[in-house]
Scaffold this motif. Structure first.
Motif, PDB file in Angstrom:
ATOM      1  N   SER A  31       0.846  -1.192   0.000  1.00 39.03           N
ATOM      2  CA  SER A  31       0.000   0.000   0.000  1.00 39.03           C
ATOM      3  C   SER A  31       0.878   1.237   0.000  1.00 39.03           C
ATOM      4  N   ILE A  40       3.400   1.931 -10.438  1.00 43.51           N
ATOM      5  CA  ILE A  40       2.057   2.002  -9.859  1.00 43.51           C
ATOM      6  C   ILE A  40       1.385   3.292 -10.303  1.00 43.51           C
ATOM      7  N   ILE A  49      -2.754   6.281  -7.857  1.00 43.19           N
ATOM      8  CA  ILE A  49      -2.742   6.605  -6.431  1.00 43.19           C
ATOM      9  C   ILE A  49      -3.126   8.073  -6.278  1.00 43.19           C
ATOM     10  N   GLN A  63      -3.705   3.445   0.635  1.00 44.97           N
ATOM     11  CA  GLN A  63      -4.264   3.032  -0.653  1.00 44.97           C
ATOM     12  C   GLN A  63      -3.580   1.742  -1.116  1.00 44.97           C
ATOM     13  N   THR A  95      -2.511  -1.347  -3.472  1.00 49.50           N
ATOM     14  CA  THR A  95      -2.178  -1.541  -4.883  1.00 49.50           C
ATOM     15  C   THR A  95      -2.503  -2.981  -5.279  1.00 49.50           C
ATOM     16  N   ARG A  96      -2.150  -3.357  -6.503  1.00 54.24           N
ATOM     17  CA  ARG A  96      -2.349  -4.734  -6.954  1.00 54.24           C
ATOM     18  C   ARG A  96      -1.028  -5.499  -6.969  1.00 54.24           C
TER      19      ARG A  96
END
Length: 324
Positions: free
Chosen positions: A235, A304, A307, A315, A317-318
């Motif tokens: 994150s 990334i 965001i 937040q 992420t994948r």
């Protein structure tokens, strides 16, 4: 009747004619031999067949100067080499490059392995065992100098200042072994200031109890970096007060220590400096709210997008770094 003088004159004339004819015959024979010897496929004196091809219609013949054949210079011929140098192979002129076959497209995560191939997080290196001592402290809600926030998982530790190295050790997973053979895995969430010495880990009281009786207070240990199994992706969080004019960015929940965080700009990637409170700082707002690239100590890069510039919001992420 012929006189004796006339007969003698006739005999001398016949001898001259005979000699001239013999010379002519001999010269003709020599000419035939020379022509035969110069024909393609003729044999040399040792009986070997000549292998050189005959000049074709488009072949360049040797230049002729002053009635003598002048051999053309070749890069590999001794005559064309500088004095005192040995002839080498003639240079090859490279032709147009053949386009390479298309390979796989770049991935968001690009691991780089091998000594020296990856950026280092600092003093703590993968595959290295460090000697030290373990002490204990009251961890409270689990928050610490790394500013990850409160946590229900109190298998955590504070790293000595030297190995903490201005927050580079934050988030690292460490396997700690006691002399008794007991071991525990902890995550670095805090800093242990002096008098904590290099190699020392200040474990939460809960983690220390897994190795020895808390009443002992101090035990010899060894420890090493881990890349454990984790179930959640990493994150990101913008620090309170972040805006498009100034921002500080934090990486949370990473499997491996983070070595670098970059922001994308109009001219390429820009690496942000890391602060002692475990954030990457853009003092002039460059890249705030834009595309980020996070790299671990093994050199794996995660690019990334998406965001939002929302301060103090975790937040997800994948992405997650690969295990090592």
């Amino acid at each position: 009747m012929q006189t004796a003088r006339q007969a003698a004159r006739q005999r001398r004339r016949r001898r001259r004619l005979t000699t001239g004819a013999a010379v002519a015959v001999t010269a003709a024979g020599l000419l035939v031999c020379l022509v035969t010897a110069m024909r393609p496929g003729s044999h040399d004196p040792d009986g070997a067949t000549g292998s050189g091809p005959a000049l074709g219609a488009n072949a360049a013949a040797p230049a002729v100067s002053g009635g003598q054949a002048t051999p053309s210079a070749s890069p590999s011929s001794p005559e064309s080499s500088p004095a005192g140098s040995s002839p080498g192979p003639s240079p090859t002129t490279a032709g147009p490059a053949t386009p390479a076959a298309p390979g796989p497209s770049a991935k968001a995560a690009t691991p780089k392995s091998g000594p020296g191939a990856a950026p280092s997080a600092g003093r703590i290196r993968p595959g290295t065992t460090y000697p030290g001592v373990a002490t204990a402290y009251a961890a409270g809600d689990g928050n610490g100098a790394c500013l990850f926030g409160p946590s229900d998982d109190l298998m955590i530790a504070a790293m000595n200042t030297a190995d903490y190295e201005s927050s580079k050790a934050c988030g690292a997973y460490v396997r700690v072994r006691a002399a008794s053979g007991a071991s525990i895995t902890v995550r670095i969430t805090n800093e242990c200031p002096l008098p904590c010495a290099p190699g020392q880990l200040d474990l939460s009281e809960q983690a220390f109890a897994k190795l020895a009786d808390p009443k002992v207070g101090r035990i010899p240990i060894t420890w090493s970096l881990l890349s454990p199994a984790v179930s959640d992706p990493i994150s990101l969080r913008y620090k309170t007060g972040s805006s498009r004019y100034w921002c500080a960015i934090q990486v949370i929940g990473h499997r491996n220590p983070v070595a670098r965080l970059e922001v994308r700009t109009a001219t390429g990637w820009r690496s942000l400096p890391r602060t002692g409170y475990n954030h990457f700082l853009s003092a002039d707002g460059t890249g705030c709210g834009g595309v980020l690239r996070v790299t671990d100590i093994h050199g794996e890069e995660l690019t990334i997008e998406g965001i939002a510039l929302s301060p103090d919001v975790v937040q997800r992420t994948r992405f997650q770094f690969a295990p090592h």
